[in-house]
Design an enzyme around this catalytic site. Structure first.
Site, PDB file in Angstrom:
ATOM      1  N   LYS A  69      23.360  -7.008  20.954  1.00 17.94           N
ATOM      2  CA  LYS A  69      22.375  -7.365  20.217  1.00 17.94           C
ATOM      3  C   LYS A  69      22.752  -7.986  18.736  1.00 17.94           C
ATOM      4  CE  LYS A  69      19.494  -4.947  17.547  1.00 17.94           C
ATOM      5  NZ  LYS A  69      18.481  -3.726  16.947  1.00 17.94           N
ATOM      6  N   ARG A 113      12.283  -0.131  19.774  1.00 11.67           N
ATOM      7  CA  ARG A 113      13.284   1.109  20.301  1.00 11.67           C
ATOM      8  C   ARG A 113      13.746   1.838  19.140  1.00 11.67           C
ATOM      9  NH1 ARG A 113      17.806   0.465  16.585  1.00 11.67           N
ATOM     10  NH2 ARG A 113      19.433  -0.658  17.567  1.00 11.67           N
ATOM     11  N   GLY A 227      16.506   3.747   7.639  1.00 13.04           N
ATOM     12  CA  GLY A 227      16.690   2.644   6.844  1.00 13.04           C
ATOM     13  C   GLY A 227      18.093   2.496   6.481  1.00 13.04           C
ATOM     14  N   ASP A 229      21.392   1.691   7.108  1.00  7.58           N
ATOM     15  CA  ASP A 229      22.409   1.521   8.289  1.00  7.58           C
ATOM     16  C   ASP A 229      23.627   0.854   7.913  1.00  7.58           C
ATOM     17  OD1 ASP A 229      21.146  -0.851   7.632  1.00  7.58           O
ATOM     18  OD2 ASP A 229      20.223  -1.432   9.398  1.00  7.58           O
ATOM     19  N   LYS A 233      23.681   1.189   1.376  1.00 10.76           N
ATOM     20  CA  LYS A 233      22.059   1.697   1.420  1.00 10.76           C
ATOM     21  C   LYS A 233      22.208   3.096   1.145  1.00 10.76           C
ATOM     22  CE  LYS A 233      20.683  -2.336   4.437  1.00 10.76           C
ATOM     23  NZ  LYS A 233      19.977  -2.495   5.440  1.00 10.76           N
TER      24      LYS A 233
END
Length: 331
Positions: A69, A113, A227, A229, A233
């Site tokens: 992906k 997902r 969030g 990832d 962050k």
């Protein structure tokens, strides 16, 4: 062998939320059964920006498929050009021949997902009587996570906070139509929602820094952290990991770039303090919540096996329904 091509609208016709939940759950089980080969997430970003791609790859031997992906973000000028701001694709490759079986647009997959993963964690780790939900992040995935959670939990109240002006009102306007039985509250600060909640789902862009403090949490609170990832962050203050039950989708992944990583870097925990992976709890290898007082934190950075599991279900449904078009790359 021809390759099935599925557009965004094709994929939208093939979505079954209950099937997605079960597919992602089975993906977690496959991962913790030793059937999955999953390299680290690869991030490719323009230096000094947030513009770029991440790539999640996976082999699930039980499914007989390889997958990849690609997710692009930070292309802020796309809307003005009439282009999508979310750039996502999933590619499924036959495990025996290596041939590209299907290429599909993956905005639905990215959102749903992730939402299914949140609902699974909320279902297995939140208190049985949890009824107050805080949506920290009110965008597409924030909405999808609430929808998915409502399929497995009976909530009564929802608090919400979004960083952008008008986000709270937009979230409440849309979601209250879908769930008129819920009482919605917009929050002025993340603290307001965190203090009220039994279940907190964090799904912002995680670029504002730590926003949820353990000092605000009631005994028995569950947090699903989504969030954060990539390195750099953060959504949770690292004290949220101090003395709490920590569960990841993949310990290796979350301790490399999630809020779990931030807590390890701060010295709040070590990798050995992580209690379990969610697949172990689903399979009954480890217990989930053990009492109504413990605080649980589920930190996920996303896994390729989630994408593969959902994409496989969509691919199989497309073949049955005769949806999509075929292209022969070898012609």
């Amino acid at each position: 062998m021809k390759t099935l091509l599925l557009s965004n609208s094709d994929v939208g016709k093939l979505i079954d939320l209950d099937e997605i939940y079960e597919s992602v759950k089975q993906g977690y089980v496959s991962f913790n059964s030793g059937n999955v080969v999953q390299p680290p997430i690869q991030n490719l970003v323009k230096p000094g920006t947030h513009t770029g791609y991440d790539f999640k790859t996976c082999l699930d031997e039980s499914a007989g498929l390889f997958s990849m992906k690609s997710s692009g973000s930070g292309f802020d000028g796309n809307a003005e050009k009439g282009l999508p701001t979310g750039l996502n694709m999933v590619y499924l490759y036959d495990g025996e021949t290596g041939v590209l079986s299907c290429a599909m647009e993956a905005n639905y997959i990215r959102n749903l997902r992730t939402a299914a993963g949140a609902a699974i964690a909320n279902n297995y780790l939140a208190r049985k009587d949890a009824e107050v939900y805080f949506a920290f992040g009110t965008g597409r995935i924030g909405k999808a996570a609430l929808r998915a959670t409502m399929r497995v939990r009976k909530l009564k109240e929802v608090y919400c906070f979004g960083w952008l002006e008008g986000e709270n009102d937009a979230f409440i306007a849309e979601m209250s139509k879908e769930f008129p039985e819920l009482i919605f509250h917009g929050c002025e600060t993340p603290e307001e929602g965190a203090r009220k909640a039994d279940i907190i789902v964090c799904v912002t862009l995680a670029r504002k820094g730590a926003a949820i403090n353990k000092e605000w949490l009631k005994p028995g609170t569950h947090i699903t952290e989504i969030g954060t990832d990539t390195v750099g962050k953060q959504e949770l203050y690292t004290n949220c990991f101090d003395g709490t039950k920590i569960v990841n989708d993949s310990i290796e992944a979350a301790s490399s770039c999630g809020d779990t990583y931030n807590a390890i870097q701060d010295g709040v925990i070590t990798k050995d303090d992580i209690y379990a992976e969610i697949g172990e709890i689903i399979m009954g290898k480890k217990k989930g919540r053990e009492n109504d007082e413990e605080i649980t934190v589920y930190d996920t950075v996303g896994m390729g096996v989630q994408d593969l599991a959902m994409a496989k279900a969509i691919y199989e449904n497309a073949i049955k329904a005769g949806i999509g078009s075929y292209f022969d790359f070898n012609a």
